[in-house]
Design an enzyme around this catalytic site. Structure first.
Site, PDB file in Angstrom:
ATOM      1  N   LEU A 104       0.680  -0.951   0.353  1.00 53.30           N
ATOM      2  CA  LEU A 104      -0.563   0.039   0.358  1.00 53.30           C
ATOM      3  C   LEU A 104       1.086   0.905   0.115  1.00 53.30           C
ATOM      4  O   LEU A 104       1.022   2.250   1.002  1.00 53.30           O
ATOM      5  CB  LEU A 104      -0.882  -0.309   1.742  1.00 53.30           C
ATOM      6  N   HIS A 105       1.342   1.683  -1.283  1.00 49.22           N
ATOM      7  CA  HIS A 105       2.687   2.866  -1.127  1.00 49.22           C
ATOM      8  C   HIS A 105       1.949   4.117  -1.586  1.00 49.22           C
ATOM      9  O   HIS A 105       0.313   4.046  -1.731  1.00 49.22           O
ATOM     10  CB  HIS A 105       3.282   2.628  -2.163  1.00 49.22           C
ATOM     11  N   THR A 106       2.314   4.913  -2.464  1.00 53.44           N
ATOM     12  CA  THR A 106       1.159   6.109  -2.652  1.00 53.44           C
ATOM     13  C   THR A 106       0.600   6.155  -3.381  1.00 53.44           C
ATOM     14  O   THR A 106      -1.068   6.558  -3.113  1.00 53.44           O
ATOM     15  CB  THR A 106       2.793   7.324  -2.703  1.00 53.44           C
TER      16      THR A 106
END
Lengths: 335, 88
Positions: free
Chosen positions: B14-16
């Protein structure tokens, strides 16, 4: 964003007279012959050095450009005997040349100057070198022939960044401009901003000579920002660097949440960064506009906050970390 | 109130970009939305909050929806996460 492309204008020609009047002091131009050719029109922003035409080759001679004669051309003419010199020079005069500029303080024989007068071709002299005057004249002509567009918005210098506040009529552009001025920023123009493309990729905005720094405040009428706030509150021109488009908050509009997805708008074929700013009562758009400018400056100087945090997060995911408290141990600091 | 448990399936976690997609999807609904990971609870409509989770692939999240359109919100968010945010 709506920027009517049909309103784009550009000059098709400028007269030799207006070029001379506008530049004679700056470029140290003096008229050397009495030619009555100030109505001659320059239709091309490029300059030409007529060396080959003087030597007799007139194929592809771009005679309709401003002609520059430097040391090479003058020395070539001097190397000829008077008869040949006159012939060489009158070869040029067969063409409808707008005007000729002699550089490095060079002069021409009186009979040649008269021959040019007879053809209504003004000859100017300057003490500047060919390189220098070519640069000056090319820049001046580039500006004169530059495409322009009139944009409905407010242009303000916010911390040195040219911010064009756009948005529909009545959304509060003028009020934000006024608020920015009150906070020490400088107004360039309100409501009618004339944007000119300078060189490749640079947009310069200014007001019109009639309106300058007058603006309308809804419910109050016309005010003059310069006489009200003084010289510190205005400036005449500013490079446009960001477009801030104000709009009413829309439920389904896709506003950026990170600032990583850069949006742009094209003005005069120049791609400009665009910030779509949803507004609603109670939102301090002025402060946000200042923050937009500061963030632009940070990015310009190599620090993109969104990218920094995104990268930090990637590192943390990779190492299976988690957002912990920034201080791992509160020592006795119960202030 | 509805509760769902989901697993992050996309490789990068769940990165940017997925975090932005998640909060944008959540913002379409009126229902309140929280995400819990390892007893750490954040507001699912806050980008900073979602980023703080630093949820890697395989991590388990508890989603809670509360509000008039909680069913639809839960469906949309669970689907988005199950699709791996259309990443891999």
């Amino acid at each position: 964003m709506k920027l009517d492309p049909s309103s784009e204008t550009r000059k098709r020609s400028i007269s030799v007279g207006s070029l001379f009047e506008a530049t004679k002091d700056r470029f140290k131009l003096t008229q050397l012959n009495g030619a009555n050719g100030f109505a001659n029109e320059i239709k091309d922003k490029n300059l030409h050095r007529p060396g080959l035409a003087l030597a007799g080759y007139v194929g592809l001679f771009t005679y309709d450009r401003l002609q520059i004669m430097g040391n090479t051309e003058i020395r070539y003419l001097k190397s000829l005997d008077p008869e040949q010199r006159r012939n060489a020079f009158t070869t040029l005069l067969e063409f409808q040349i707008p005007c000729i500029v002699l550089t490095n303080g060079n002069l021409l024989d009186a009979n040649l100057l008269e021959a040019a007068s007879a053809k209504a071709i003004p000859i100017f002299g300057t003490e500047f070198s060919t390189t220098k005057i070519s640069y000056f004249l090319a820049d001046f002509l580039d500006d004169q022939f530059a495409p322009q567009v009139v944009v409905h918005g407010s242009l303000v210098d916010v911390y040195g960044v040219g911010v064009l506040v756009a948005g529909r009529s009545g959304i509060g552009k003028s009020e934000i401009a006024l608020d920015l001025v009150e906070r020490g920023h400088r107004l360039v123009a309100d409501d009618v901003v004339m944007i000119t493309r300078k060189g490749e990729g640079i947009l310069i905005g200014a007001g019109t000579d009639l309106v300058k720094h007058f603006m309308e405040v809804r419910g109050l009428g016309l005010i003059d920002v310069r006489s009200m706030f003084g010289i510190r509150a205005i400036r005449y021109q500013k490079r446009v660097e960001i477009i801030v488009e104000l709009e009413e908050w829309k439920e389904n509009e896709d506003y950026t949440r990170t600032g990583l997805d850069d949006s742009t708008v094209t003005i005069l074929d120049v791609e400009m960064p665009l910030v779509k700013l949803p507004i609603f009562p109670g939102k301090n758009v002025t402060v946000i506009t200042e923050v937009i400018s500061l963030n632009y400056l940070l990015k310009h100087y190599g620090y993109d906050a969104a990218k920094v945090l995104a990268k930090r997060l990637e590192g943390m995911i990779e190492h299976k970390g988690q957002g912990n408290r920034a201080i791992n141990y509160f020592e006795h600091d119960f202030e | 109130m509805i509760e769902r448990t989901v697993t992050i399936v996309n490789r990068a976690g769940l990165h940017t970009r997925p975090a932005a997609a998640l909060v944008k999807t959540a913002a379409r609904f009126r229902a309140e939305f929280t995400i819990t990971k390892d007893s750490f609870e954040i507001n699912g409509k806050s980008i900073i909050g979602v980023m703080t989770l630093a949820a890697e692939k395989g991590s388990s999240l508890t989603l809670r929806f509360d509000g008039p359109d909680e069913e639809q919100a839960a469906e949309a968010i669970v689907d988005l996460i199950a699709r791996g945010f259309d990443e891999d």
